[in-house]
Design a protein around this motif. Structure first.
Motif, PDB file in Angstrom:
ATOM      1  N   VAL A  22       5.334   6.550   7.455  1.00  0.00           N
ATOM      2  CA  VAL A  22       5.919   7.331   8.546  1.00  0.00           C
ATOM      3  C   VAL A  22       7.122   8.154   8.098  1.00  0.00           C
ATOM      4  CG1 VAL A  22       5.090   5.786  10.343  1.00  0.00           C
ATOM      5  CG2 VAL A  22       7.345   5.384   9.303  1.00  0.00           C
ATOM      6  N   ASP A  23       7.628   7.887   6.908  1.00  0.00           N
ATOM      7  CA  ASP A  23       8.761   8.686   6.428  1.00  0.00           C
ATOM      8  C   ASP A  23       8.883   8.537   4.922  1.00  0.00           C
ATOM      9  OD1 ASP A  23      10.890  10.424   6.694  1.00  0.00           O
ATOM     10  OD2 ASP A  23      12.363   8.823   6.939  1.00  0.00           O
ATOM     11  N   GLY A  29       5.115  -5.298  10.640  1.00  0.00           N
ATOM     12  CA  GLY A  29       6.473  -4.785  10.771  1.00  0.00           C
ATOM     13  C   GLY A  29       6.668  -3.559   9.895  1.00  0.00           C
ATOM     14  N   THR A  30       7.939  -3.209   9.668  1.00  0.00           N
ATOM     15  CA  THR A  30       8.271  -2.016   8.896  1.00  0.00           C
ATOM     16  C   THR A  30       8.616  -2.401   7.463  1.00  0.00           C
ATOM     17  OG1 THR A  30       9.066  -0.888  10.853  1.00  0.00           O
ATOM     18  CG2 THR A  30       9.857  -0.055   8.730  1.00  0.00           C
ATOM     19  N   LEU A  31       7.880  -1.814   6.532  1.00  0.00           N
ATOM     20  CA  LEU A  31       8.150  -2.053   5.114  1.00  0.00           C
ATOM     21  C   LEU A  31       8.874  -0.833   4.559  1.00  0.00           C
ATOM     22  CD1 LEU A  31       7.154  -4.141   2.704  1.00  0.00           C
ATOM     23  CD2 LEU A  31       5.829  -2.123   2.047  1.00  0.00           C
ATOM     24  N   VAL A  32      10.007  -1.070   3.877  1.00  0.00           N
ATOM     25  CA  VAL A  32      10.744   0.033   3.244  1.00  0.00           C
ATOM     26  C   VAL A  32      10.655  -0.136   1.737  1.00  0.00           C
ATOM     27  CG1 VAL A  32      12.977   1.174   2.980  1.00  0.00           C
ATOM     28  CG2 VAL A  32      12.304   0.227   5.209  1.00  0.00           C
ATOM     29  N   LEU A  33      10.154   0.912   1.073  1.00  0.00           N
ATOM     30  CA  LEU A  33      10.024   0.918  -0.383  1.00  0.00           C
ATOM     31  C   LEU A  33      11.134   1.782  -0.961  1.00  0.00           C
ATOM     32  CD1 LEU A  33       6.197   1.680  -0.559  1.00  0.00           C
ATOM     33  CD2 LEU A  33       7.282  -0.449  -1.338  1.00  0.00           C
ATOM     34  N   TYR A  61       3.880  11.475   4.378  1.00  0.00           N
ATOM     35  CA  TYR A  61       3.662  11.092   5.770  1.00  0.00           C
ATOM     36  C   TYR A  61       2.178  11.012   6.101  1.00  0.00           C
ATOM     37  CZ  TYR A  61       3.648  11.215  10.836  1.00  0.00           C
ATOM     38  OH  TYR A  61       3.421  10.919  12.145  1.00  0.00           O
ATOM     39  N   GLY A  62       1.785   9.975   6.789  1.00  0.00           N
ATOM     40  CA  GLY A  62       0.426   9.899   7.303  1.00  0.00           C
ATOM     41  C   GLY A  62      -0.527   9.094   6.440  1.00  0.00           C
ATOM     42  N   PHE A  63      -0.161   8.860   5.176  1.00  0.00           N
ATOM     43  CA  PHE A  63      -1.043   8.071   4.315  1.00  0.00           C
ATOM     44  C   PHE A  63      -1.196   6.656   4.888  1.00  0.00           C
ATOM     45  CE2 PHE A  63      -0.816  10.092  -0.213  1.00  0.00           C
ATOM     46  CZ  PHE A  63      -1.192  11.309   0.317  1.00  0.00           C
ATOM     47  N   ARG A  64      -2.427   6.131   4.881  1.00  0.00           N
ATOM     48  CA  ARG A  64      -2.672   4.719   5.250  1.00  0.00           C
ATOM     49  C   ARG A  64      -2.694   3.954   3.938  1.00  0.00           C
ATOM     50  NH1 ARG A  64      -2.829   5.279  11.030  1.00  0.00           N
ATOM     51  NH2 ARG A  64      -3.459   7.429  11.239  1.00  0.00           N
ATOM     52  N   GLY A 105      14.213   7.849  -4.100  1.00  0.00           N
ATOM     53  CA  GLY A 105      14.058   7.940  -2.657  1.00  0.00           C
ATOM     54  C   GLY A 105      13.594   6.660  -2.022  1.00  0.00           C
ATOM     55  N   GLU A 106      13.146   6.782  -0.780  1.00  0.00           N
ATOM     56  CA  GLU A 106      12.642   5.659   0.003  1.00  0.00           C
ATOM     57  C   GLU A 106      11.425   6.103   0.803  1.00  0.00           C
ATOM     58  OE1 GLU A 106      16.248   2.567   0.825  1.00  0.00           O
ATOM     59  OE2 GLU A 106      15.567   3.814   2.487  1.00  0.00           O
ATOM     60  N   ALA A 107      10.507   5.173   1.005  1.00  0.00           N
ATOM     61  CA  ALA A 107       9.352   5.432   1.859  1.00  0.00           C
ATOM     62  C   ALA A 107       9.283   4.320   2.900  1.00  0.00           C
ATOM     63  CB  ALA A 107       8.067   5.454   1.036  1.00  0.00           C
ATOM     64  N   VAL A 108       8.891   4.674   4.111  1.00  0.00           N
ATOM     65  CA  VAL A 108       8.804   3.711   5.207  1.00  0.00           C
ATOM     66  C   VAL A 108       7.344   3.598   5.646  1.00  0.00           C
ATOM     67  CG1 VAL A 108       9.603   3.147   7.534  1.00  0.00           C
ATOM     68  CG2 VAL A 108      11.121   4.377   5.944  1.00  0.00           C
ATOM     69  N   VAL A 109       6.852   2.351   5.688  1.00  0.00           N
ATOM     70  CA  VAL A 109       5.472   2.087   6.071  1.00  0.00           C
ATOM     71  C   VAL A 109       5.467   1.235   7.345  1.00  0.00           C
ATOM     72  CG1 VAL A 109       3.270   1.059   5.346  1.00  0.00           C
ATOM     73  CG2 VAL A 109       4.784   2.115   3.629  1.00  0.00           C
TER      74      VAL A 109
END
Lengths: 352, 352
Positions: free
Chosen positions: A245-246, A267-271, A312-315, A258-262
């Motif tokens: 989502v980001d 829940g929300t996973l932050v990489l 954004y949008g990747f599953r 950077g960071e990616a949010v899934v």
């Protein structure tokens, strides 16, 4: 000895991109280089460490830079050769074998291309058992082996030979040159004897990557779950699945950070990444950290997603795979644990 | 052949700082290095170009970096030696003579120190006839002589050998390393044969600098006007005199860049500098530009004021001295004229 030929390249690139923990450079540019070289010069001989003669001179060759740049700035194709030849001039000796410095998309293919071009055999191993962003972050550093002499070659034809007081300084100087030369250069460094290769490398990783890539491909062809196939093969754990989502990303200091949010059912996973994925937090709790591998794959196809390709949008499904055990020693964690990248958490073993 | 000994150093440093057009590095650090080396190893033999044997290998050695850093970050004292030895390894041949890359405070003394340490004779010449901030800005570049192989050594013991596709790329790579290593490194580059030294260097500048330094000292001792004494010797014109009322200065990209404003009876003089003074505007009119020398001296003592030492309240006289005539050729101006530094004016010859 086995041969690595054109039909093997896609599996190798796919598996290496997976094991690269999101990094190691763009697999497709690397595959193009390897495909062109094998088409012109024939297949590459891959040898195991047992096949090395005692007087072998094993040279890791690789790309160094920001993967975000690597996907846009094409190499001239002469860089690896220039870096290798410059190193051989300094050593006063020719390389007998090439090897990958890391298992990761582009940097698994760069030595394949160089091996095809030079006719040198390629050792089935690498110096990390994954990918890391900095030159000193290799297992040979833990054994006191010097990164230098290190040679750097750019797309314009410039080369530099670095002789540094520490492996960290080799990285700093190479990164400074890299930044000036456009954030993408090729290097030859961390020269190894046969005994050093046997004792300090992670063995068989080229073959392992190829098998992982094949497992994904075969599962897909058989309408099986490719994520399951690869975790069955590699023994990893699924950390989370969901939708990206980001993604915030900056190319700074020669790295892609950077960071990616899934978002997903768990829940929300932050990489957090710096070329490679280095820390994963699920609902604000650290669930995986460097040096363990944090691998992102497309949930449907099982294709690995590198940090520079995430959007954004990747599953995606996020996997945790255990690293080489030498990395979790105190010395290993000092070199590549979360604090080495500026993260304020300690190493957290994967959930078992 | 003549000897350069301890009593000569202050005159040389003073005169070189004057001819350096405000740059070339801090003269006092350089003098300390030279004094220590001569005290330990004895005087330096200074030779003229006529004394060079045909098979001479003449190596310029110098400091590269921001003078603002050079005055604070002391060298280890081993850098020049490390740079020279690294270059000799690449060349497979030992240097027979050393020479200054530029006439400027610190960079006239660095080769003196190296000559004392190595026992090599020092050629009475330099590659600019003044000081310029970048490695490619030397007269040998106009004759197609390569800056590389170029070696860079820092205070920590790191060295790098650069092989570049152009002299400008040599500068860019060396500057990138310089920035990472703390904005002050030492280099050996632009290797010359005896014939190349004769044809491309500005000859006799070491002796000229020493005479200029002595003229200032002697005028002061005899209660004469030191500014007059030095303009009589060098044939320069006084551009303006007054008080420094403002200095803006930033250390960016490995350089000390900025502007100084001098208020005086003739109006306001603005000096633009990048390590060296490059453009002088009096009442908004350009009165002197690079490649001519723009030299700032203390009005009372005649002591040269380098760009990093300039500050509010100094009473200064600004001199314009003609550069070596090869610099005002079209090729010379393309390399070191005002546009080469980003200034939007053309070259303006000194008022006669």
């Amino acid at each position: 000895m086995r041969e690595l030929d054109l039909p093997d390249l896609d599996d190798l690139a796919r598996g290496a991109a997976l094991l690269g923990s999101g990094g190691g450079g763009d697999p497709y540019i690397g595959t193009l280089l390897a495909r062109a070289a094998i088409t012109r010069h024939g297949p590459v001989r891959v040898v195991t460490v047992e096949e090395l003669p005692p007087d072998a001179l094993v040279v890791p060759v690789s790309m160094l830079g920001a993967p975000t740049v690597g996907v846009e700035k094409l190499p001239s194709g002469k860089e690896v050769h220039a870096a290798l030849r410059a190193l051989e001039r300094v050593l006063g000796r020719a390389a007998t074998h090439l090897v990958a410095i890391e298992i990761g998309g582009g940097n698994s293919m760069v030595p394949v291309a160089a091996a095809a071009e030079t006719g040198l055999p390629l050792l089935d191993a690498d110096a990390m058992g994954r990918a890391f962003p900095e030159a000193q972050m290799v297992l040979p550093t833990l054994s006191g082996i010097s990164t230098t002499p290190m040679t750097v070659a750019d797309d314009k034809g410039n080369t530099a030979v670095i002789d540094a007081v520490s492996n960290h300084w080799a990285e700093r100087i190479a990164r400074a040159i890299c930044g000036e030369a456009g954030c993408s250069v090729y290097t030859a460094d961390t020269v190894l004897t046969a005994a050093q290769a046997r004792d300090t490398l992670v063995l068989g990783t080229l073959t392992l990557a190829q098998r992982a890539g094949a497992a994904i491909r075969l599962a897909r062809a058989g309408h099986a779950d490719p994520v399951r196939a690869v975790t069955d093969l590699l023994g990893g754990a699924v950390l989370a699945a969901g939708k990206v989502v980001d993604v915030s990303r900056a190319t700074t200091g020669g790295f892609a950070r950077g960071e990616a949010v899934v978002h997903g059912p768990d829940g929300t996973l932050v990489l957090s990444f710096q070329n490679e994925h280095l820390v994963a937090r699920l609902a604000d709790r650290v669930v995986a950290t460097t040096p363990d591998l944090i691998c992102v794959v497309d949930t449907e196809t099982g294709e690995p997603v590198t940090t520079e390709a995430l959007r954004y949008g990747f599953r995606v499904t996020v996997l945790g795979l255990p690293c080489d055990p030498r990395w979790t020693s105190p010395e290993g964690l000092a070199l590549v644990g979360p604090p080495a990248f500026g993260y304020d958490c300690g190493y957290r073993p994967l959930p078992s």
